[in-house]
Every structure is written in structure tokens, then in C-alpha cells.
Design a protein around this motif. Structure first.
Motif, PDB file in Angstrom:
ATOM      1  N   GLY A 131      23.901  -8.305  37.599  1.00 37.48           N
ATOM      2  CA  GLY A 131      25.029  -9.197  37.348  1.00 37.48           C
ATOM      3  C   GLY A 131      24.595 -10.553  36.823  1.00 37.48           C
ATOM      4  N   LEU A 132      23.615 -11.188  37.489  1.00 38.64           N
ATOM      5  CA  LEU A 132      23.133 -12.495  37.042  1.00 38.64           C
ATOM      6  C   LEU A 132      22.503 -12.404  35.660  1.00 38.64           C
ATOM      7  N   THR A 133      21.692 -11.357  35.457  1.00 39.84           N
ATOM      8  CA  THR A 133      21.034 -11.186  34.164  1.00 39.84           C
ATOM      9  C   THR A 133      22.055 -11.017  33.052  1.00 39.84           C
ATOM     10  N   HIS A 134      23.049 -10.179  33.294  1.00 37.83           N
ATOM     11  CA  HIS A 134      24.029  -9.918  32.242  1.00 37.83           C
ATOM     12  C   HIS A 134      24.945 -11.122  32.003  1.00 37.83           C
TER      13      HIS A 134
ATOM     14  N   TYR B 235      21.191  -2.603  25.109  1.00 38.17           N
ATOM     15  CA  TYR B 235      22.395  -3.423  25.182  1.00 38.17           C
ATOM     16  C   TYR B 235      22.796  -3.853  23.772  1.00 38.17           C
ATOM     17  N   ASP B 236      24.040  -3.642  23.404  1.00 36.08           N
ATOM     18  CA  ASP B 236      24.477  -3.901  22.038  1.00 36.08           C
ATOM     19  C   ASP B 236      24.838  -5.373  21.851  1.00 36.08           C
ATOM     20  N   VAL B 237      23.837  -6.228  21.977  1.00 31.92           N
ATOM     21  CA  VAL B 237      24.058  -7.674  21.865  1.00 31.92           C
ATOM     22  C   VAL B 237      24.391  -8.066  20.432  1.00 31.92           C
ATOM     23  N   ARG B 238      23.849  -7.320  19.465  1.00 32.83           N
ATOM     24  CA  ARG B 238      24.139  -7.636  18.065  1.00 32.83           C
ATOM     25  C   ARG B 238      25.635  -7.554  17.779  1.00 32.83           C
ATOM     26  N   THR B 239      26.300  -6.550  18.323  1.00 31.78           N
ATOM     27  CA  THR B 239      27.749  -6.449  18.150  1.00 31.78           C
ATOM     28  C   THR B 239      28.449  -7.631  18.795  1.00 31.78           C
TER      29      THR B 239
ATOM     30  N   THR C 102      27.377  -0.813  30.448  1.00 29.64           N
ATOM     31  CA  THR C 102      26.269  -0.080  29.841  1.00 29.64           C
ATOM     32  C   THR C 102      25.320   0.454  30.908  1.00 29.64           C
ATOM     33  N   ASP C 103      25.125  -0.334  31.963  1.00 28.62           N
ATOM     34  CA  ASP C 103      24.255   0.079  33.073  1.00 28.62           C
ATOM     35  C   ASP C 103      24.995   0.867  34.149  1.00 28.62           C
ATOM     36  N   ARG C 104      26.254   1.150  33.903  1.00 29.18           N
ATOM     37  CA  ARG C 104      27.098   1.819  34.897  1.00 29.18           C
ATOM     38  C   ARG C 104      27.136   1.034  36.206  1.00 29.18           C
ATOM     39  N   LYS C 105      27.207  -0.278  36.067  1.00 26.45           N
ATOM     40  CA  LYS C 105      27.254  -1.162  37.229  1.00 26.45           C
ATOM     41  C   LYS C 105      28.494  -2.048  37.224  1.00 26.45           C
TER      42      LYS C 105
ATOM     43  N   ASP D 205      28.295  -4.156  42.577  1.00 27.16           N
ATOM     44  CA  ASP D 205      27.218  -4.663  41.732  1.00 27.16           C
ATOM     45  C   ASP D 205      27.516  -6.030  41.137  1.00 27.16           C
ATOM     46  N   SER D 206      28.783  -6.435  41.133  1.00 24.88           N
ATOM     47  CA  SER D 206      29.172  -7.714  40.537  1.00 24.88           C
ATOM     48  C   SER D 206      29.397  -8.809  41.575  1.00 24.88           C
TER      49      SER D 206
END
Length: 291
Positions: free
Chosen positions: A37-40, A104-108, A233-236, A241-242
Motif C-alpha cells: 500500500g505505501l509503495t503503491h 505495473y503499467d505506470v506508462r499508461t 495488479t498485485d491482487r491486493k 492490504d490497504s
């Protein structure tokens, strides 16, 4: 400093442009507190920066040749501001690419950020054009609002040891602290450009107050959506998890919650970014990072 640093001063500006070359190859999947959660949350913020920083640069370049901005000192500040923002965009693009490598689709998300900015400013410009508000004014006041947001986040980051402690990776720690230092170094530049261009009257104040409301709304929605997509994406994408991230960021003394009073300070009619003095804070951090 875990990066090559090339420092240049843009013809005597009050702050330099530091070219950083961070290496993100060893950054772990969950580099913030070993927590998804923190990372994302932080990665979602990073996804906003490349296009956001480019918007800041474009908005300022669009007006810098105006005769009202002919003061040589202000022109030097503008040049250094553009240089710093270009470096921020470069390094966050590099980090975002490393996150992309984990799937992770960060480009989008970067592309979606560009669409939000373009659409948002276009709609506001069309709505306010009959009232004498130009596209240049709208873009610049949006930049003022967003620069205040980033400066407040940066100041909190430099002061909050609890938040600093989540950076498990040395490179990510240095990336965010370097960015935070520079956001505070140039926090007044665009505001000074805006006031030189449009003054401090009711029209100028009304526009920047409106811009702040719209900017904060769009940032909250977009960044939250990106965080949710990364968690999905991580199924979290679950409360379990949040929960820690939500408390850490939005709890009673959370990272974001603590910033609300200073964010609201922007609405004071006589507000100026330098009302919040961070000179000693910056001096301490520049010494700590070897600048």
C-alpha cells in the motif's frame, strides 16, 4: 549520495540545477516500508510527476517573454526552475520505468495524467474565456496551485522522520529527499511570475483560489485511482492490504492529513510561498546529502 551529481548554476540564480543519475535497478518491489500500500501510494505520486512537471515548464515558458517579466533576477530564477523541473521529470521517468519492469503499467498512468491535465485546463479555459481569463493565465495559476501542493508535501517529507523511515531503499530515499529539497528551493518562482503578470487583485485571487480547489480535486481522484490500479495488479485491492496505508496517509496524524492547514494557507489573499520559511531546513538537508 548514491548517484552521480552534476551541479550547475543558471547565470546566478538563487538555487542551482542538479543533474542526478540515479540507478534504480536494485529497487525492490515493495521499497516503502516493505508494504504494498505505501509503495503503491508513492509510485502513484511518481506517475503524476513527469507530465505534471512538463506542464509546469510549458506554462512558465509560455509567458516568460512577456515584458512584465523582464527583471533579470526573475529571469534567472525562471531558468533555474525550468532546469530543476526537467531533472525531476527525467528521474521520475527512470524510476517509473523500473516499476514498469515489475509489471505495473505506470506508462499508461503517465499518459492518463497528460490527458487529465490537457482536458482539465481546456475545459476551464473554455468556461472562463467569456470572463476574460486567458489560457496562459489558467495554466499558470494551475501551476501555482500545484507547486504549492508539491512544496507542502516536500516540506512535510523533510521534517517527518516517521515518513522518512519508510524508505527502505537508499536510492529511493535520496530520490525523494533531493526532489523535496528542490521543490522548496523554487517554491516561490511561479507564484512570483503569476503576481508579476496578473497582480494581486480580486480577479487574480479568484483565479488562483479556484485553481487550487480544482487541482486538489483532480490530484486526489487521479492519484487514488492510480494507487487502486497498482494494488489491483498485485491482487491486493482489499481493506486488509490497504488499511495500514490509509491510516498512515489519511489518519488523524497521517502524512497527508497533517498538511491540510498549510495547503489551506494558499487561500489567504496575501499569501506568499516564502511565508513558510524553510531556509534552515534546506541548509541542514543539503549538508546531509552532500550538496
Amino acid at each position: 549520495m548514491n548517484a552521480k551529481v552534476n551541479i550547475s548554476n543558471r547565470a546566478g540564480a538563487s538555487f542551482p540545477v542538479r543533474r542526478m543519475d540515479f540507478e534504480f535497478g536494485e529497487v525492490a518491489r515493495y521499497w516503502a516500508g516493505d508494504d504494498a500500500g505505501l509503495t503503491h501510494f508513492m509510485t502513484a505520486l511518481s506517475a503524476l510527476f513527469p507530465e505534471g512537471e512538463q506542464f509546469f515548464v510549458d506554462s512558465t515558458r509560455a509567458v516568460r517573454k512577456n515584458p512584465k517579466l523582464s527583471d533579470p533576477d526573475l529571469q534567472r530564477e525562471i531558468s533555474a526552475f525550468i532546469g530543476q523541473e526537467a531533472m525531476h521529470s527525467k528521474e521520475h521517468l527512470a524510476f517509473n520505468s523500473s516499476a514498469q519492469a515489475y509489471g505495473y503499467d505506470v506508462r499508461t498512468m503517465e499518459n492518463q495524467t497528460a490527458k487529465v491535465i490537457k482536458t482539465g485546463t481546456k475545459v476551464v479555459a473554455q468556461l472562463l474565456k467569456p470572463f476574460g481569463f486567458s489560457k496562459e493565465m489558467i495554466d499558470l495559476t494551475g501551476t501555482c496551485a500545484l507547486e504549492h501542493f508539491t512544496a507542502v508535501i516536500a516540506s512535510e517529507l523533510l521534517q517527518n522522520k516517521h515518513v522518512q523511515a519508510i524508505f527502505n531503499n537508499k536510492t529511493m530515499y535520496q530520490l525523494w529527499m533531493w526532489h523535496a529539497i528542490e521543490e522548496n528551493e523554487h517554491k516561490a518562482v511561479v507564484f512570483d511570475v503569476y503576481t508579476a503578470m496578473y497582480g494581486r487583485g480580486l480577479k487574480a485571487y479568484g483565479m488562483r483560489a479556484t485553481a487550487m480547489i480544482l487541482a486538489m480535486t483532480l490530484i486526489f481522484i487521479t492519484q487514488s485511482y492510480f494507487t487502486a490500479q497498482l494494488m489491483k495488479t498485485d491482487r491486493k485491492l482489499t481493506l486488509k492490504d490497504s488499511k495500514y496505508m490509509l491510516k498512515f496517509m489519511y489518519g488523524r496524524k497521517g502524512f497527508i492529513t497533517r498538511q491540510i492547514p498549510e495547503l489551506l494557507d494558499f487561500f489567504r489573499p496575501n499569501f506568499h510561498p516564502n511565508d513558510s520559511n524553510t531556509d534552515q531546513l534546506l541548509a541542514d538537508w543539503k549538508l546531509k546529502l552532500g550538496f
